[in-house]
Design a protein around this motif. Sequence first.
Motif, PDB file in Angstrom:
ATOM      1  N   PHE A  87       0.813  -1.224   0.000  1.00  0.00           N
ATOM      2  CA  PHE A  87       0.000   0.000   0.000  1.00  0.00           C
ATOM      3  C   PHE A  87       0.843   1.270   0.000  1.00  0.00           C
ATOM      4  N   PRO A  88       1.783   1.453   0.939  1.00  0.00           N
ATOM      5  CA  PRO A  88       2.527   2.720   0.942  1.00  0.00           C
ATOM      6  C   PRO A  88       3.413   2.920  -0.286  1.00  0.00           C
ATOM      7  N   VAL A  89       4.076   1.870  -0.751  1.00  0.00           N
ATOM      8  CA  VAL A  89       4.953   2.025  -1.921  1.00  0.00           C
ATOM      9  C   VAL A  89       4.125   2.263  -3.184  1.00  0.00           C
ATOM     10  N   GLY A  90       3.033   1.514  -3.340  1.00  0.00           N
ATOM     11  CA  GLY A  90       2.171   1.698  -4.503  1.00  0.00           C
ATOM     12  C   GLY A  90       1.585   3.096  -4.554  1.00  0.00           C
ATOM     13  N   MET A  91       1.095   3.586  -3.425  1.00  0.00           N
ATOM     14  CA  MET A  91       0.539   4.940  -3.368  1.00  0.00           C
ATOM     15  C   MET A  91       1.621   5.984  -3.631  1.00  0.00           C
ATOM     16  N   PHE A  92       2.817   5.728  -3.112  1.00  0.00           N
ATOM     17  CA  PHE A  92       3.927   6.666  -3.295  1.00  0.00           C
ATOM     18  C   PHE A  92       4.292   6.801  -4.764  1.00  0.00           C
ATOM     19  N   VAL A  93       4.353   5.684  -5.471  1.00  0.00           N
ATOM     20  CA  VAL A  93       4.696   5.706  -6.894  1.00  0.00           C
ATOM     21  C   VAL A  93       3.688   6.551  -7.674  1.00  0.00           C
ATOM     22  N   VAL A  94       2.405   6.330  -7.415  1.00  0.00           N
ATOM     23  CA  VAL A  94       1.359   7.088  -8.115  1.00  0.00           C
ATOM     24  C   VAL A  94       1.437   8.573  -7.769  1.00  0.00           C
ATOM     25  N   LEU A  95       1.526   8.873  -6.478  1.00  0.00           N
ATOM     26  CA  LEU A  95       1.524  10.263  -6.024  1.00  0.00           C
ATOM     27  C   LEU A  95       2.732  11.032  -6.540  1.00  0.00           C
ATOM     28  N   LEU A  96       3.926  10.490  -6.311  1.00  0.00           N
ATOM     29  CA  LEU A  96       5.130  11.218  -6.699  1.00  0.00           C
ATOM     30  C   LEU A  96       5.237  11.374  -8.210  1.00  0.00           C
ATOM     31  N   PHE A  97       4.895  10.318  -8.951  1.00  0.00           N
ATOM     32  CA  PHE A  97       5.013  10.387 -10.410  1.00  0.00           C
ATOM     33  C   PHE A  97       4.136  11.496 -10.972  1.00  0.00           C
ATOM     34  N   TRP A  98       2.865  11.526 -10.577  1.00  0.00           N
ATOM     35  CA  TRP A  98       1.953  12.483 -11.188  1.00  0.00           C
ATOM     36  C   TRP A  98       2.178  13.919 -10.703  1.00  0.00           C
ATOM     37  N   VAL A  99       2.679  14.077  -9.490  1.00  0.00           N
ATOM     38  CA  VAL A  99       3.029  15.421  -9.027  1.00  0.00           C
ATOM     39  C   VAL A  99       4.176  15.982  -9.860  1.00  0.00           C
ATOM     40  N   ILE A 100       5.227  15.186 -10.042  1.00  0.00           N
ATOM     41  CA  ILE A 100       6.380  15.645 -10.827  1.00  0.00           C
ATOM     42  C   ILE A 100       6.018  15.749 -12.302  1.00  0.00           C
ATOM     43  N   THR A 102       3.152  16.425 -13.633  1.00  0.00           N
ATOM     44  CA  THR A 102       2.324  17.615 -13.841  1.00  0.00           C
ATOM     45  C   THR A 102       3.168  18.883 -13.837  1.00  0.00           C
ATOM     46  N   TYR A 103       4.172  18.910 -12.973  1.00  0.00           N
ATOM     47  CA  TYR A 103       5.049  20.084 -12.903  1.00  0.00           C
ATOM     48  C   TYR A 103       5.943  20.173 -14.134  1.00  0.00           C
ATOM     49  N   ASP A 104       6.666  19.099 -14.437  1.00  0.00           N
ATOM     50  CA  ASP A 104       7.547  19.050 -15.617  1.00  0.00           C
ATOM     51  C   ASP A 104       7.861  17.587 -15.908  1.00  0.00           C
ATOM     52  N   ARG A 105       7.201  17.036 -16.881  1.00  0.00           N
ATOM     53  CA  ARG A 105       7.350  15.610 -17.174  1.00  0.00           C
ATOM     54  C   ARG A 105       8.775  15.212 -17.524  1.00  0.00           C
ATOM     55  N   GLU A 106       9.561  16.166 -18.060  1.00  0.00           N
ATOM     56  CA  GLU A 106      10.930  15.841 -18.461  1.00  0.00           C
ATOM     57  C   GLU A 106      11.800  15.450 -17.262  1.00  0.00           C
ATOM     58  N   LEU A 107      11.355  15.806 -16.066  1.00  0.00           N
ATOM     59  CA  LEU A 107      12.116  15.492 -14.864  1.00  0.00           C
ATOM     60  C   LEU A 107      11.981  14.030 -14.451  1.00  0.00           C
ATOM     61  N   SER A 171      28.257   4.196 -11.380  1.00  0.00           N
ATOM     62  CA  SER A 171      28.733   3.264 -12.405  1.00  0.00           C
ATOM     63  C   SER A 171      28.706   3.864 -13.801  1.00  0.00           C
ATOM     64  N   VAL A 172      27.657   4.629 -14.118  1.00  0.00           N
ATOM     65  CA  VAL A 172      27.503   5.144 -15.489  1.00  0.00           C
ATOM     66  C   VAL A 172      27.439   6.661 -15.563  1.00  0.00           C
ATOM     67  N   GLY A 173      27.388   7.335 -14.415  1.00  0.00           N
ATOM     68  CA  GLY A 173      27.367   8.791 -14.422  1.00  0.00           C
ATOM     69  C   GLY A 173      26.038   9.393 -14.826  1.00  0.00           C
ATOM     70  N   ILE A 174      24.963   8.609 -14.776  1.00  0.00           N
ATOM     71  CA  ILE A 174      23.636   9.086 -15.150  1.00  0.00           C
ATOM     72  C   ILE A 174      22.657   8.733 -14.029  1.00  0.00           C
ATOM     73  N   TRP A 175      21.850   9.695 -13.630  1.00  0.00           N
ATOM     74  CA  TRP A 175      20.833   9.422 -12.627  1.00  0.00           C
ATOM     75  C   TRP A 175      19.665   8.664 -13.252  1.00  0.00           C
ATOM     76  N   VAL A 176      19.122   7.738 -12.482  1.00  0.00           N
ATOM     77  CA  VAL A 176      17.964   6.967 -12.952  1.00  0.00           C
ATOM     78  C   VAL A 176      16.828   7.905 -13.329  1.00  0.00           C
ATOM     79  N   TYR A 177      16.627   8.944 -12.515  1.00  0.00           N
ATOM     80  CA  TYR A 177      15.587   9.940 -12.787  1.00  0.00           C
ATOM     81  C   TYR A 177      16.262  11.286 -13.013  1.00  0.00           C
ATOM     82  N   PRO A 178      15.995  11.953 -14.153  1.00  0.00           N
ATOM     83  CA  PRO A 178      16.651  13.231 -14.458  1.00  0.00           C
ATOM     84  C   PRO A 178      16.523  14.267 -13.347  1.00  0.00           C
ATOM     85  N   LEU A 179      15.432  14.209 -12.600  1.00  0.00           N
ATOM     86  CA  LEU A 179      15.206  15.167 -11.513  1.00  0.00           C
ATOM     87  C   LEU A 179      16.373  15.191 -10.528  1.00  0.00           C
TER      88      LEU A 179
END
Length: 232
Positions: A87-100, A102-107, A171-179
């Motif tokens: 429950f907490p992880v599933g809700m977190f994924v939905v909440l955080l993804f759509w908040v970011i 909505t603000y700037d999808r490229e992040l 390892s690769v110098g790239i963040w998993v999430y651009p944000l």
Amino acid sequence: MTLTLRKVFHVSAFGWYAFVVNCLALKDGEELPPGIFVYGGPWKYLTFLNLLLQMCFFGLAALSDLQEKSESFLSRCKDLLFSVFVFPVGMFVVLLFWVIFTYDRELVYPATIDAFFPPWMNHAMHTFVLPVLLGEVLLQPHVYPKRKHAITALSVVGVAYLSWIIWVYLSVGIWVYPLLGYFSSAGLVFFFFFNMMVVTSLYVLGDKLNSFLWSEVDRNKRTPVKSRKSGL
């Protein structure tokens, strides 16, 4: 009727998540768009890990439905998994993804990914998780462990995932999430701490919802939700 509905729901949810995970697996070998890199595969994305978590839970719930004893070991494992992680992880994924998003999808989900993941798959990963979780809350009560133990378990898993994505970056110098590339070291610490507070709050929310929806049922059975807290 409720028991039958619950069984159908669990089997359907498991089938749905198995289908989505299989669709993602079939994309293995396709040319990746900008914004997705090979190292770590899908295992570096919390969204994918959450899909596996949801699928495993509903598979476990479907198996638990086949048992006559409501207090079986399988049932206790199912309650622990749902309350502390699903429950907490599933809700977190939905909440955080759509908040970011909505603000700037490229992040978090660059537009270049749209050609790789059709819109329905985006919603399967980041939207439909919410109604499925709420359906589970409405259809079945869950025994929650002591809060301090649950928060400790969440923290351990959170630190493990943080360590993993830092390893990917080193390892690769790239963040998993651009944000994440926009934060300083101190900013990253604050951001991850804030995320843990959000996940913890969602755990508490799940506990409160469970108590609110099922306390009357438990009172009728003379087994109040709070008194049935596990000593885990």
